[in-house]
Design an enzyme around this catalytic site. Structure first.
Site, PDB file in Angstrom:
ATOM      1  N   THR A 178      67.022  17.094  -4.863  1.00  0.00           N
ATOM      2  CA  THR A 178      66.325  17.525  -6.071  1.00  0.00           C
ATOM      3  C   THR A 178      65.684  18.898  -5.891  1.00  0.00           C
ATOM      4  O   THR A 178      65.302  19.534  -6.859  1.00  0.00           O
ATOM      5  CB  THR A 178      65.216  16.521  -6.443  1.00  0.00           C
ATOM      6  OG1 THR A 178      64.369  16.350  -5.308  1.00  0.00           O
ATOM      7  CG2 THR A 178      65.794  15.183  -6.840  1.00  0.00           C
ATOM      8  N   GLY A 194      64.716  10.845  -1.236  1.00  0.00           N
ATOM      9  CA  GLY A 194      65.109   9.454  -1.002  1.00  0.00           C
ATOM     10  C   GLY A 194      64.046   8.635  -0.298  1.00  0.00           C
ATOM     11  O   GLY A 194      64.314   7.535   0.175  1.00  0.00           O
ATOM     12  N   ASP A 307      51.564   6.727  -0.524  1.00  0.00           N
ATOM     13  CA  ASP A 307      52.554   7.601  -1.162  1.00  0.00           C
ATOM     14  C   ASP A 307      52.002   9.026  -1.309  1.00  0.00           C
ATOM     15  O   ASP A 307      52.276   9.709  -2.276  1.00  0.00           O
ATOM     16  CB  ASP A 307      52.968   7.040  -2.539  1.00  0.00           C
ATOM     17  CG  ASP A 307      54.218   7.688  -3.094  1.00  0.00           C
ATOM     18  OD1 ASP A 307      54.939   8.358  -2.333  1.00  0.00           O
ATOM     19  OD2 ASP A 307      54.465   7.535  -4.308  1.00  0.00           O
ATOM     20  N   ARG A 334      49.099  15.696  -2.386  1.00  0.00           N
ATOM     21  CA  ARG A 334      48.827  14.648  -3.374  1.00  0.00           C
ATOM     22  C   ARG A 334      47.415  14.110  -3.208  1.00  0.00           C
ATOM     23  O   ARG A 334      46.906  13.382  -4.057  1.00  0.00           O
ATOM     24  CB  ARG A 334      49.837  13.510  -3.190  1.00  0.00           C
ATOM     25  CG  ARG A 334      51.247  13.923  -3.525  1.00  0.00           C
ATOM     26  CD  ARG A 334      51.707  13.362  -4.836  1.00  0.00           C
ATOM     27  NE  ARG A 334      52.425  12.128  -4.716  1.00  0.00           N
ATOM     28  CZ  ARG A 334      53.738  12.031  -4.530  1.00  0.00           C
ATOM     29  NH1 ARG A 334      54.471  13.110  -4.428  1.00  0.00           N
ATOM     30  NH2 ARG A 334      54.321  10.866  -4.469  1.00  0.00           N
TER      31      ARG A 334
END
Ligand code: CU
Length: 682
Positions: A178, A194, A307, A334
Site C-alpha cells: 500500500t 499485512g 496496534d 499512533r
C-alpha cells in the site's frame, strides 16, 4: 578461497566510476523541492516542503480550481481510499488510485495523456484497511509502484506500458503493498503491508532496471539473528509478528542510510505467546542504503498490544540544539507523540524517558515504555461508559474484559504524513481522537487469514474527532492546535510551502490553506468529494499549482470519487456542493455488501466480528445469523433498530431474521457490545 574474492570485489569497486543511473532525478531527490515533485514525500527527506512561494499568505484567498479531472471511475466505491500524492515532472502529472490504476495528466490542463489499468483481482481477501495506494516513485524513465497483489511494477513514463512486474510476495499469504516506494541511485525501496494477517514484515530493494530483488531486510529477526532474544526462544512467533512497512522510506545520501518506520506486532491485541520487547515492531530503523545492513533502531512501543503502529512516513530535518547543528529524524506515532531522534545514531534529540507502566502478567507486558518529552497531539486517557466500566490511559494493559483506552489503535497519527517547515521549525501533525475498547481473544493463526487476537473497536455511538497540531521541532511542544470535527490521522495529511502556507484536505470535502506560523485559516474550498489525501505543490510555465486527490477514504467513510483537483491563482473553477459528511460517532464502516443471505459471527478468523458487517437487502429478505466463532454470540437490535433479537447462540448455531420494513437497522452482540453491524433494508 575467500580472500581473493574479497580482493576482486574491492578492485571492482575501486575501478567503477561513480555512476548514477539517473543523475537528474537523483539531484532533484537530494535538493529542496522546486517546480517538480518527483517522489511521494517531495524529496529524500519526506519533508513535503516546497520552496515555491508565488502563492502566499497574502493572495491564497484568491485561489480557485485551475482544473478538475475525473479518472474514469477508477477506485470509486466504498472499499477504496484515494490517498496518493501525485508526482509531477516537466509538466506531466502521474497519479495512482486505490485500484492501483495509474494516469498521466497534462499538469497544466488536467487532460489525460495515458492510463494503466492494473486489472488486479477484485477478490483479494487480505486487504487490511481499505483498497489504497499511497503513491508512485520515478527514475530512469520509469514509474514504480506496489500493488495490492504484492507485485512491484515499473511503467514506461512516456507510454504507461509495463516494463517489468515482480511479485515480492503473494497476497494469498496475507501480503499486500500500500506504500509508495522510494527510488534513489538505481534502487527501488518498497515496504509491504499485512500486519493484521500474521506476516513477516520487510523492506525490499529492487534493481530499478530489471526488478531483480537486490536485498531484503526482515523487520522480524530469524532464530539467532540480532533482536531474536526479544522473542520467546524456540518458537516461531516472530515469523508472523507483523512489523510491516506502511509508508515511504527516507534516505540520507551523505550518511548512506535509508530510514523507515514499522507497524504493530502481530497478533495485535494478544501478547500472551510473544513474551519480550518484540523487535522490530513499532520502531524506527536505519539501514545501509546500498546493502540493507542494520545500523540502528529505536522502538517506540515495546511488546505492542495496542496496534500502535509507526505508520506515518519518517521525516529527516536539520536543526540546531544547544548551539550545535544536529541531523534529526522524526516520526508521528499512533501513540499521539512525535518521536525526535538523531539520525546518525538513533538516540533521542530532545529526550525520551523509559518509565515503568502497569502490568498484566497474562499479556507479558513490557516493564517500561518510552515517554517522549513534550506534548501529545491527542488525549491519552479513555473514559468509562455504560457497558464499558473499565477505562485506562496509554500503555494500560487489558485482558478479556474490555478497557476503554485512548489513543485507540487508529490514532493519534496513522498513515497520514507529517510535513516539516524549515521556516517555522514546526511539524504539522494530523491526529485521530477515538477511544477503543481493548479486549484480548486468543485467535488461532491460519495462513492468509486475519490474525489480530482481540479487538480495539470503538463502541457504537461513541464520539470521534481529530486534531491538527503544529509541534515545535526544538521542544516537541505544541505551537498551535486545531480541534477538528473529523479524524485526520488516517488519510489526508498536509504539505507546507515557503509561501508560509500549510495546505490540507478535510474528510468533509474541504480543501484548506492555513498560515503555517499561527494556524489561521486563509482558504476553505469545497471540492465535492472526501479530500482525504495529502496535497502536492508544483509549477508549470511559471504558474504555481496545488493539487490534491479527492476520492474519499474507506476507513473515514468520507465521500468517495475519482477526482483530482488542481488550484492556482489564475484558476476559474468554483467550489462544488458539499458531499455527505463522514461520521462523527463510531459505527459500522467500510463497504456495504449486497446479495448476502448469511452473517457470520466470528467470521474471517476474528472472534469479535460480524461478517459482512454492513449489508443492503430488499424488503422481505431473511438473513441467517450463524455463529462460526468459539464463544456464544448474538445479534440484538440496537437503539431504534427495531425490535428483533437472535438471542445468544452457542458455537455452531444459527438463527434467521426476516426484515419486512425498510429502514436502517443497527445491532450489537449483547455479551460483547463492542461487536456491531448494520442492515439496510430497501
Ligand atoms: Cu459476541
Amino acid at each position: 578461497m575467500i580472500a581473493p574474492m574479497v580482493l576482486i570485489a574491492l578492485l571492482v569497486l575501486a575501478v567503477s566510476p561513480a555512476f548514477a543511473a539517473d543523475p537528474e532525478i537523483d539531484r532533484l531527490l537530494r535538493s529542496p523541492v522546486g517546480k517538480d515533485w518527483v517522489t511521494n514525500g517531495g524529496n529524500l527527506t519526506n519533508q513535503r516542503y516546497s520552496t515555491l512561494k508565488q502563492i502566499d499568505t497574502t493572495n491564497v484567498g484568491q485561489l480557485k480550481g485551475a482544473w478538475m479531472t475525473r479518472l474514469k471511475g477508477s477506485g470509486v466505491g466504498g472499499k477504496y481510499s484515494f490517498e496518493a500524492s501525485p508526482l509531477v515532472k516537466d509538466g506531466i502529472m502521474y497519479v495512482i488510485t486505490g485500484n492501483d490504476d495509474v494516469f498521466a495528466l497534462n499538469a497544466k490542463t488536467g487532460e489525460i495523456l495515458w492510463e494503466y489499468w492494473s486489472g488486479i483481482d477484485q477478490k483479494i481477501s487480505t486487504v487490511c484497511c481499505g483498497w489504497v495506494n499511497r503513491g508512485l516513485a520515478m527514475g530512469e524513465g520509469l514509474l514504480f509502484f506496489g500493488q495490492l497483489d504484492a507485485q512491484v511494477v515499473a511503467l514506461d513514463m512516456k507510454t504507461g506500458k509495463v516494463k517489468w512486474k515482480v511479485p515480492i510476495e503473494r497476497w494469498e499469504n496475507g501480503y499486500t503493498i500500500t506504500s509508495a516506494p522510494l527510488y534513489y541511485d538505481g534502487l527501488v525501496y518498497s515496504g509491504i503491508s499485512g500486519g493484521e494477517f500474521g506476516v513477516r514484515g520487510r523492506l525490499t530493494a529492487l534493481d530499478a532496471k530489471t526488478g531483480e530483488v537486490k536485498w531484503r531486510w526482515y523487520t522480524l529477526p530469524g532464530p539467532g539473528e540480532f533482536g531474536s532474544n526479544t522473542w520467546p526462544p524456540g518458537t516461531d512467533h516472530s515469523m508472523r509478528g507483523g512489523a510491516t512497512i506502511w509508508n515511504t522510506p527516507a534516505l540520507d545520501p551523505e550518511l548512506g542510510l535509508v530510514y523507515f518506520a514499522t507497524g504493530n506486532c502481530g497478533p495485535d491485541y494478544d501478547g500472551s505467546m510473544r513474551e519480550g520487547d518484540n523487535l522490530f515492531c513499532a520502531s524506527m530503523v536505519a539501514l545501509k542504503a546500498k546493502t540493507g545492513d542494520y545500523v540502528w533502531h529505536f522502538q517506540q512501543v515495546h511488546h505492542d498490544i495496542w496496534d500502535y503502529d509507526a505508520a506515518s512516513p519518517v521525516v529527516l530535518f536539520d536543526t540546531v540544539i544547544d548551539g550545535k547543528p544536529r541531523k534529526g529524524i522524526a516520526e508521528a506515532g499512533r501513540t499521539g507523540w512525535v518521536y525526535i531522534l538523531d539520525r546518525t545514531d538513533g538516540k533521542p534529540l530532545i529526550g525520551i524517558e523509559e518509565r515503568p507502566v502497569a502490568q498484566e502478567p497474562r499479556q507479558k507486558t513490557a516493564k517500561t515504555q518510552p515517554y517522549p518529552k513534550g506534548d501529545a497531539t491527542v488525549p491519552q486517557c479513555g473514559e468509562p461508559m455504560p457497558g464499558f466500566p473499565k477505562a485506562g490511559c496509554i500503555f494500560d494493559p487489558f485482558w478479556e474484559t474490555p478497557v476503554m483506552i485512548q489513543p485507540s489503535g487508529l490514532g493519534g497519527t496513522n498513515w497520514s504524513p507529517m510535513p516539516y517547515s524549515p521556516d517555522t521549525g514546526y511539524f504539522y501533525v494530523p491526529g485521530t481522537v477515538r477511544a477503543g475498547s481493548f479486549a484480548r481473544f486468543g485467535d488461532t493463526f491460519k495462513t492468509g487469514q486475519r490474525y489480530v487476537g482481540g479487538t480495539q473497536a470503538a463502541p457504537i455511538g461513541t464520539p470521534m474527532s481529530g486534531t491538527f497540531t503544529a509541534i515545535d521541532s526544538r521542544t516537541n511542544t505544541i505551537a498551535w492546535q486545531h480541534k477538528t470535527p473529523y479524524r485526520l490521522g488516517g488519510g489526508g495529511g498536509s504539505t507546507v510551502t515557503a509561501g508560509g502556507l500549510v495546505f490540507r484536505g478535510d474528510p468533509d470535502g474541504s480543501f484548506l490553506a492555513l498560515d503555517a506560523k499561527n494556524g489561521k485559516e486563509l482558504l476553505r474550498f469545497q471540492t465535492g468529494f472526501g479530500a482525504d489525501a495529502p496535497p502536492v505543490i508544483y509549477e508549470v510555465d511559471g504558474e504555481q499549482f496545488v493539487v490534491i486527490a479527492t476520492g474519499g477514504n474507506s476507513l473515514q467513510g468520507s465521500a468517495y470519487g475519482d477526482a483530482v483537483w488542481a488550484f492556482s491563482l489564475k484558476g476559474q473553477l468554483g467550489p462544488l456542493w458539499p458531499p455527505p459528511p463522514p461520521a462523527t460517532v463510531a459505527g459500522p464502516i467500510g463497504p456495504i455488501a449486497t446479495g448476502v443471505d448469511t452473517i457470520r459471527m466470528g467470521g474471517n478468523n476474528v472472534e469479535y466480528s460480524f461478517v459482512p458487517s454492513r449489508v443492503r437487502v430488499a424488503k422481505g429478505t431473511t438473513l441467517n445469523f450463524t455463529n462460526v466463532g468459539d464463544l456464544p454470540h448474538g445479534a440484538t437490535a440496537w437503539q431504534g433498530g427495531g425490535d428483533w433479537d437472535t438471542g445468544v447462540l452457542p458455537k455452531g448455531q444459527a438463527k434467521s431474521i426476516t426484515f419486512t420494513k425498510p429502514g436502517v437497522y443497527y445491532y450489537i452482540c449483547t455479551p460483547h457490545p463492542w461487536m456491531y453491524g448494520q442492515v439496510i433494508v430497501e
